[in-house]
Scaffold this active site. Structure first.
Site, PDB file in Angstrom:
ATOM      1  N   GLU A 283       0.809  -1.226   0.000  1.00  0.00           N
ATOM      2  CA  GLU A 283       0.000   0.000   0.000  1.00  0.00           C
ATOM      3  C   GLU A 283       0.843   1.277   0.000  1.00  0.00           C
ATOM      4  O   GLU A 283       0.507   2.231   0.694  1.00  0.00           O
ATOM      5  CB  GLU A 283      -0.924   0.017   1.237  1.00  0.00           C
ATOM      6  CG  GLU A 283      -1.904  -1.127   1.261  1.00  0.00           C
ATOM      7  CD  GLU A 283      -2.728  -1.176   2.541  1.00  0.00           C
ATOM      8  OE1 GLU A 283      -3.922  -1.492   2.449  1.00  0.00           O
ATOM      9  OE2 GLU A 283      -2.194  -0.930   3.641  1.00  0.00           O
TER      10      GLU A 283
HETATM   11  C1  TNX Z   1      -4.534  -3.880   4.628  1.00  0.00           C
HETATM   12  S1  TNX Z   1      -2.962  -6.319   4.397  1.00  0.00           S
HETATM   13  C2  TNX Z   1      -3.258  -3.661   5.150  1.00  0.00           C
HETATM   14  C3  TNX Z   1      -3.136  -3.251   6.543  1.00  0.00           C
HETATM   15  C4  TNX Z   1      -4.466  -3.151   7.243  1.00  0.00           C
HETATM   16  C5  TNX Z   1      -5.324  -4.304   6.809  1.00  0.00           C
HETATM   17  C6  TNX Z   1      -6.621  -4.406   7.521  1.00  0.00           C
HETATM   18  C7  TNX Z   1      -1.869  -5.288   4.198  1.00  0.00           C
HETATM   19  C8  TNX Z   1      -0.619  -5.772   3.662  1.00  0.00           C
HETATM   20  N1  TNX Z   1      -2.107  -3.996   4.488  1.00  0.00           N
HETATM   21  O1  TNX Z   1      -2.432  -2.020   6.596  1.00  0.00           O
HETATM   22  O2  TNX Z   1      -4.263  -3.184   8.614  1.00  0.00           O
HETATM   23  O3  TNX Z   1      -5.574  -4.159   5.437  1.00  0.00           O
HETATM   24  O4  TNX Z   1      -7.291  -5.587   7.178  1.00  0.00           O
END
Ligand code: TNX
Length: 472
Positions: A283
């Site tokens: 992300e």
């Molecule tokens: C996505 S999964 C994220 C996290 C959040 C999560 C909540 C991932 C690699 N990144 O930053 O906590 O969703 O489900």
């Protein structure tokens, strides 16, 4: 498994455990469990115990055999991890009431031969969105080890907080681990280096390898609050306790970035006896793609330089990876080009698709805890899938294993962790251990039912999912 009802073993007051010195600690752990369950003295000796732990044969990692007759129980494996797995199976053979002292315990007779499908069976705990204390983390290690989960991935840093002390960068934890740094301002805290080392040792005794994660180049707001020179313009940023993602990034074009990252990777590697170091990579929405590539191209080799094998969320597969790098798939889409390419070029992959293996998803729309961005994940949904057909181009031979992440935006306590993990963690554990052909939802569902009275007796919280006809 070959049951032999004529050969049941009774845990009598004279029950004892024996093991050679190399397996003495496993024998002691088993004896402690049996003392608590039975109230018997359960001495540990070098040989001649009615329960014998033999470190021999089966040199395949984690494979084990259990022979139960009216006279004795024999656990046999070529490795400590195999013996530890055998002990966990033996615990599951005991009746639920064994958790209460003074009941009569019968271990069903017969033979079990067992070995895992995947080498990597993981759970992840997010300490950044909500900090859990060493005692709380130990409690989760005890829970996962019971189900032969052999890796605990700790998500140590994020926008809200920084949870591991790093020499030379004291403000990371003074500020990033202060009170109120959890989501919605709850909690705070961090692990000192000795606390972290103790956790690694505690896990190791239970054949659980800690996989530390430092999330980079996004998810770094807490580091930037502590050290404004880690932003691109050097301007200070404020702390954040909301649950947004994707707004922070390290600066790919500043040398300060790499000096910081190398210090962190070196120190985390030095605290890590296990092979893996996770560098996040997810992300990074505010890192331009070119900068993301520049950043990872500099940082991936650093992990190897300090002797560790790099794991990263699968976005990292957008760049050319070192041969041993492990992408971890976490999304919900039915295909992923980067992960497929990595598999094609010989990389091993960890599967944790959010719509199946995320323990922080709500069970159903009425779940009091959890998120639902990947949908709701009931128990059957978490069980009834196969990681080897989840992504085109990523088959059995490309899988290092599976992992069940637990993000902590909505969690505050061990009871909350248990509510989300139990029973779904057992679904992921069984997917990691048992071949597809030997798994079946109706069988799993029936076996799960017996954990109701067990967890109740142990004071463990769990979700009484209506999908299961709980006993007791
Ligand atoms: C996505 S999964 C994220 C996290 C959040 C999560 C909540 C991932 C690699 N990144 O930053 O906590 O969703 O489900």
């Amino acid at each position: 498994m070959r049951p032999d009802p004529a050969a049941n073993f009774h845990l009598s007051p004279t029950v004892s455990v024996s093991a050679a010195p190399e397996a003495a600690d496993i024998a002691e752990q088993l004896a402690q469990l049996l003392r608590r369950a039975t109230g018997h003295p359960v001495p540990v000796t070098r040989d001649g115990g009615s329960i014998r732990i033999l470190l021999e044969g089966y040199d395949k990692n984690e494979a084990y055999r259990i022979d139960i007759t009216a006279e004795s129980v024999t656990l046999r494996a070529g490795t400590g991890s195999g013996l530890f797995a055998a002990v966990q199976t033996l615990r599951q053979l005991l009746p639920a009431e064994a958790a209460e002292a003074a009941e009569i315990e019968v271990v069903p007779g017969g033979t079990i031969e067992d070995e895992p499908r995947f080498a990597y069976r993981g759970a992840m705990l997010d300490l950044a969105r909500h900090f859990f204390t060493p005692a709380e983390i130990r409690s989760y290690i005890d829970t996962i080890a019971q189900f032969k989960i052999n890796h605990l991935h700790l998500h140590l840093t994020d926008d809200q907080g920084w949870r591991l002390e790093i020499p030379g960068w004291p403000r990371l934890t003074e500020i990033g681990g202060a009170e109120g740094t959890g989501v919605d301002g709850a909690g705070g805290g961090f692990l000192t280096r000795p606390e972290y080392a103790d956790l690694v040792a505690y896990a190791e005794r239970r054949f659980v390898t800690i996989v530390p994660e430092i999330d980079l180049p996004g998810h770094v707001n807490a580091a930037q609050v502590a050290y404004p020179e880690l932003t691109c313009d050097g301007e200070p940023v404020g702390p954040r306790t909301d649950a947004e993602v994707g707004y922070s990034s390290l600066c790919a074009n500043r040398e300060e970035t790499y000096a910081f990252v190398e210090d962190v990777i070196r120190e985390v590697a030095a605290l890590t006896p296990g092979p893996f170091l996770h560098i996040g990579g997810d992300e990074a929405f505010s890192t331009p793609p070119e900068d993301y590539r520049t950043f990872l191209t500099r940082v991936l080799p650093m992990v190897g330089k300090y002797g560790k094998r790099v794991v990263g969320w699968h976005e990292m597969a957008a760049v050319d990876l070192p041969p041993t790098a492990v992408p971890q798939y976490w999304r919900v889409e039915p295909a992923d080009d980067g992960v497929a390419r990595a598999a094609r070029t010989g990389h091993q992959v960890i599967m944790s698709p959010a719509d199946r293996s995320y323990l922080d998803m709500k069970y159903d729309k009425d779940s009091p805890l959890g998120l639902d961005w990947a949908g709701v994940v009931g128990v059957e949904r978490s069980y009834d899938w196969d990681p080897a057909v989840r992504l085109p181009g990523v088959g059995e031979e490309s899988l290092l294993g599976v992992e069940a992440p637990l993000w902590s935006e909505t969690l505050r306590s061990v009871a909350d962790i248990e509510f989300m993990a139990l029973p779904r963690l057992l679904a992921i554990a069984e997917i990691g251990w048992t071949p597809r052909a030997a798994r079946d939802w109706s069988s799993f569902r029936a076996r799960l039912a017996g954990f109701g009275p067990r967890w109740t007796a142990e004071g463990v919280n769990f979700h009484r999912s209506p999908e299961i006809d709980w006993e007791g």
